[in-house]
Design an enzyme around this catalytic site. Structure first.
Site, mmCIF file in Angstrom:
data_model
loop_
_atom_site.group_PDB
_atom_site.id
_atom_site.type_symbol
_atom_site.label_atom_id
_atom_site.label_comp_id
_atom_site.label_asym_id
_atom_site.label_seq_id
_atom_site.Cartn_x
_atom_site.Cartn_y
_atom_site.Cartn_z
ATOM 1 N N ASP A 273 0.834 -1.198 0.000
ATOM 2 C CA ASP A 273 0.000 0.000 0.000
ATOM 3 C C ASP A 273 0.869 1.249 0.000
ATOM 4 O O ASP A 273 2.093 1.175 -0.003
ATOM 5 C CB ASP A 273 -0.977 -0.003 1.181
ATOM 6 C CG ASP A 273 -0.269 -0.160 2.513
ATOM 7 O OD1 ASP A 273 0.716 0.568 2.745
ATOM 8 O OD2 ASP A 273 -0.697 -1.004 3.326
ATOM 9 N N LYS B 20 -4.290 2.847 -0.424
ATOM 10 C CA LYS B 20 -5.523 3.445 0.062
ATOM 11 C C LYS B 20 -5.176 4.459 1.139
ATOM 12 O O LYS B 20 -4.096 4.432 1.716
ATOM 13 C CB LYS B 20 -6.461 2.387 0.617
ATOM 14 C CG LYS B 20 -5.876 1.571 1.755
ATOM 15 C CD LYS B 20 -6.837 0.488 2.183
ATOM 16 C CE LYS B 20 -6.241 -0.334 3.311
ATOM 17 N NZ LYS B 20 -7.150 -1.384 3.777
#
EC number: 2.1.1.107
Length: 470
Positions: free
Chosen positions: A245, A267
């Site tokens: 991520d 995210k």
């Protein structure tokens, strides 16, 4: 990168060595070991040079250096104690576009000779570019001790057999990983017990290589690649697939095995680039296809990283998994900001709190506002105003010290600090990822702020901002 690392094939290539002393002798040994056709030019030679010449291993040219000696040479090494001669060699080589190394003179060097660990066909070169020779030597010594003498030769002998035995590339890689990390095999090689070593090799060939995939949940730490654990490093260098991520730093990603597949599922709070359910499916599908999957998360995967949710999904399908903890953002950011999370005079406990709890009453604000504790809010920027209001409303003094740490532990770290009554305002001065620290321990930052006080020529200065009540 000051120097481009490259291995030269010098067998039967003409090379010139200028100098006939002991230092030149050491350089000559390296060139001879590489199979080069060595010509040595000097006014005087050590007995070893004469011995080599008598054996026909190299040629000697007695006299002063002249540029004509560089004709048809691939590279040249200057190892004399005369600066003027070394400078002439370098200048002449440069004009003819021939690589030149002047011993102990980085300014007059177009190539450097690193420390070498020879486990042919495995060759390892270690260099500091002349800036930290002691460190390079220590690294070489550690690698020498780590790698058994005949390991490279064994790998070379087995290469064709492995290619025929394992038709799938991932199977070959896993075989090599098992062989090269086999402690008993390494011990047998170190003891020169080739019979026992051969038995270990045969056992590896006969052992089944499972097609069953697995997932390893790895904490990447808060940013500084030096904070990645040794076990975490080992896992990302053995992975077939790395699912990561946006909180994983580029420095950490640079350590991932180069031919591993990389899947970005970045995210951030309030905006999910890839839904959590889809991330779960990616992990499941990759593992079910027999791959070794590393789920790489910033900080620690079990602290506001949803690592438990992902593993629950895998457990439901019987997928093998393991966890490598990481240094969580609270620990890393506080340490790099000079803010101890606990202190006998300030805080006897620390609370790690999610800053984007959306359900009213989900957080026990009365408890959070209690004295003698430190609060660390993860993902709290968008809720900074709410945090400020609730804590003050539930009894925490408006003058309580707060700090916001942006890009913690990285070279771009920024810290802004002030009082609780300013938290909403301070939050507008930083961007995500940022951590909010609340408590009187923040007052120790001025005394303990070691990281931003260090000045590095190759690093941006860490920014410190303090807000004052008007």
């Amino acid at each position: 990168m000051d120097y481009f690392p490259i291995f030269c094939q010098l067998q039967h290539k003409a090379c010139l060595l200028v100098g006939g002393g002991e230092i030149a002798e050491r350089k000559a040994r390296l060139l001879l070991d590489a199979g080069a056709l060595v010509t040595v030019n000097a006014c005087e030679f050590t007995p070893q040079f004469h011995h080599w010449a008598d054996q026909g291993q190299l040629s000697l040219i007695s006299g002063e250096f002249v540029p004509e000696l560089l004709a048809d040479k691939w590279l040249v090494i200057a190892a004399t104690d005369q600066l003027s001669v070394n400078a002439l060699v370098y200048q002449s080589a440069n004009q003819q576009r021939i690589f030149c190394n002047v011993v102990d003179d980085p300014k007059r060097t177009s190539f450097i000779m690193p420390s070498i660990i020879d486990r042919s066909p495995i060759m390892i070169a270690v260099s500091s570019g002349g800036k930290a020779p002691v460190l390079a030597r220590l690294l070489r010594e550690k690698l020498e001790a780590l790698l058994p003498q005949h390991l490279g030769q064994l790998a070379g002998n087995l290469r064709q057999r492995v290619k025929q035995h394992f038709t799938v590339m991932t199977e070959r890689r896993r075989f090599w990983e098992k062989l090269l990390t086999h402690d008993r095999l390494a011990q047998s090689l170190a003891n020169n017990d080739h019979v026992q070593a051969d038995q270990h090799v045969e056992q590896l060939f006969s052992a089944p290589l499972t097609d069953r995939g697995e997932v390893v949940l790895v904490g990447a730490g808060p940013g500084d690649a030096g904070l990645l654990t040794l076990k975490g490093l080992q896992q990302i260098q053995q992975a077939d697939v790395v699912v990561y991520d946006r909180l994983v730093s580029d420095e950490v990603m640079n350590l991932v095995r180069r031919d591993a597949e990389r899947i970005f599922v970045g995210k951030q709070s309030g905006h999910h680039c890839v839904p959590q359910e889809q991330i779960n499916q990616i992990l499941l599908q990759q593992a079910q296809s027999g791959k070794r999957v590393v789920r790489l998360k910033g900080g620690d995967p079990f602290i506001f990283g949803r690592g438990g949710e992902e593993l629950e999904e895998l457990a439901g399908y019987g997928i093998p998994f393991s966890v490598v903890p990481g240094i969580t953002a609270a620990s890393g950011c506080s340490a790099y900001s000079g803010i101890p999370l606990t202190h006998r005079d300030h805080a006897q406990s620390v609370r790690l709190v999610t800053g984007h709890a959306k359900k009213e009453g989900q957080l026990d604000w009365a408890n959070l506002a209690a004295e003698k504790q430190t609060l660390v809010f993860y993902m709290g920027l968008s809720q900074a105003g709410e945090i400020q209001q609730q804590l003050i409303q539930h009894g925490m003094p408006a003058t309580t010290q707060v700090a916001l740490v942006e890009n913690g532990t990285s070279r771009h770290q920024r810290v802004v600090s002030g009082e609780l009554s300013q938290l909403a305002l301070l939050s507008q001065q930083v961007s995500s990822p940022s951590l909010i620290i609340v408590g009187s321990v923040v007052s120790l930052r001025e005394k303990l702020n070691w990281f931003s006080s260090r000045h590095h020529d190759d690093q941006p200065k860490v920014t410190e901002c303090v807000a004052h009540v008007g």
